[in-house]
Design a protein around this motif. Structure first.
Motif, mmCIF file in Angstrom:
data_model
loop_
_atom_site.group_PDB
_atom_site.id
_atom_site.type_symbol
_atom_site.label_atom_id
_atom_site.label_comp_id
_atom_site.label_asym_id
_atom_site.label_seq_id
_atom_site.Cartn_x
_atom_site.Cartn_y
_atom_site.Cartn_z
ATOM 1 N N GLY A 42 55.016 -21.526 -28.150
ATOM 2 C CA GLY A 42 53.565 -21.441 -28.146
ATOM 3 C C GLY A 42 52.859 -22.418 -27.245
ATOM 4 O O GLY A 42 51.624 -22.481 -27.230
ATOM 5 N N LYS A 43 53.627 -23.186 -26.477
ATOM 6 C CA LYS A 43 53.018 -24.183 -25.597
ATOM 7 C C LYS A 43 53.410 -23.919 -24.147
ATOM 8 O O LYS A 43 54.381 -23.221 -23.869
ATOM 9 N N GLU A 44 52.656 -24.514 -23.239
ATOM 10 C CA GLU A 44 52.967 -24.376 -21.826
ATOM 11 C C GLU A 44 54.112 -25.316 -21.441
ATOM 12 O O GLU A 44 54.346 -26.333 -22.093
ATOM 13 N N ARG A 45 54.790 -24.951 -20.366
ATOM 14 C CA ARG A 45 55.849 -25.808 -19.852
ATOM 15 C C ARG A 45 55.209 -27.086 -19.306
ATOM 16 O O ARG A 45 54.192 -27.039 -18.618
ATOM 17 N N GLU A 46 55.834 -28.225 -19.616
ATOM 18 C CA GLU A 46 55.280 -29.499 -19.187
ATOM 19 C C GLU A 46 56.354 -30.378 -18.551
ATOM 20 O O GLU A 46 57.534 -30.286 -18.904
ATOM 21 N N LEU A 47 55.913 -31.217 -17.631
ATOM 22 C CA LEU A 47 56.826 -32.161 -17.000
ATOM 23 C C LEU A 47 57.244 -33.228 -18.009
ATOM 24 O O LEU A 47 56.412 -33.779 -18.720
ATOM 25 N N LEU A 85 64.547 -39.854 -30.525
ATOM 26 C CA LEU A 85 63.993 -38.498 -30.491
ATOM 27 C C LEU A 85 63.130 -38.223 -31.706
ATOM 28 O O LEU A 85 63.402 -38.712 -32.822
ATOM 29 N N LYS A 86 62.086 -37.427 -31.456
ATOM 30 C CA LYS A 86 61.120 -37.075 -32.502
ATOM 31 C C LYS A 86 61.090 -35.555 -32.656
ATOM 32 O O LYS A 86 61.427 -34.820 -31.722
ATOM 33 N N PRO A 87 60.671 -35.064 -33.812
ATOM 34 C CA PRO A 87 60.580 -33.606 -33.983
ATOM 35 C C PRO A 87 59.731 -32.939 -32.901
ATOM 36 O O PRO A 87 60.033 -31.809 -32.493
ATOM 37 N N GLU A 88 58.722 -33.620 -32.422
ATOM 38 C CA GLU A 88 57.860 -33.039 -31.382
ATOM 39 C C GLU A 88 58.537 -32.963 -30.018
ATOM 40 O O GLU A 88 57.977 -32.391 -29.086
ATOM 41 N N ASP A 89 59.734 -33.505 -29.890
ATOM 42 C CA ASP A 89 60.514 -33.341 -28.664
ATOM 43 C C ASP A 89 61.275 -32.025 -28.648
ATOM 44 O O ASP A 89 61.892 -31.668 -27.636
ATOM 45 N N THR A 90 61.246 -31.313 -29.765
ATOM 46 C CA THR A 90 61.938 -30.031 -29.854
ATOM 47 C C THR A 90 61.359 -29.053 -28.836
ATOM 48 O O THR A 90 60.145 -28.810 -28.812
#
Length: 116
Positions: A42-47, A85-90
Motif C-alpha cells: 500500500g505504499k510507494e517504493r522509497e529509497l 530492525l523494526k516492524p516498519e522495515d517490513t
C-alpha cells in the motif's frame, strides 16, 4: 542487459539483523550508482540507501544509524547490513543500479519481514 540478483531476505524478530546482497552481472566499475529501495504494501517504493561511484552513501532518515550500505568490488556486489530492525522495515527490498550509460536496472526483490 544487466542482471541484479538479490539475496538475504527473510523473517526476523524486532531488534534483529539481516544482510542483503545484490550481485551485478557486470563489473561494478561500469556502474554509476547502486542502491536499495523498498516497497511496503500500500505504499510507494522509497529509497533506503544508495552508493554512488566516488561519492558518499545516502540513507533514508528512517534507517540512518541502523543500516549500512557497502560494496565488494571483486564480487560486483553491494550489501545492505540492517541492524535494530523494526516492524516498519517490513517490505520487499529491491536492488537498483544505474550504469555509466545512464540506463536503470532493477532486481526482482527480496522480502524482509520483521515480526515477533
Amino acid at each position: 542487459q544487466v542482471q541484479l540478483v538479490e539475496s538475504g531476505g527473510g523473517l526476523v524478530q524486532p531488534g534483529g539483523s539481516l544482510r542483503l546482497s545484490c550481485a551485478a552481472s557486470i563489473s561494478i566499475f561500469s556502474i554509476y550508482s547502486m542502491g536499495w529501495y523498498r516497497q511496503a504494501p500500500g505504499k510507494e517504493r522509497e529509497l533506503v540507501a544508495a552508493l554512488t561511484s566516488g561519492g558518499s552513501p545516502r540513507y533514508a532518515d528512517s534507517v540512518k544509524g541502523r543500516f549500512t550500505i557497502s560494496r565488494a568490488n571483486v564480487k560486483n556486489t553491494v550489501y545492505l547490513q540492517m541492524n535494530s530492525l523494526k516492524p516498519e522495515d517490513t517490505a520487499v527490498y529491491y536492488c537498483n543500479a544505474i550504469v555509466l550509460a545512464g540506463n536503470d536496472y532493477w532486481g526482482r526483490g527480496t522480502q524482509v519481514t520483521v515480526s515477533s
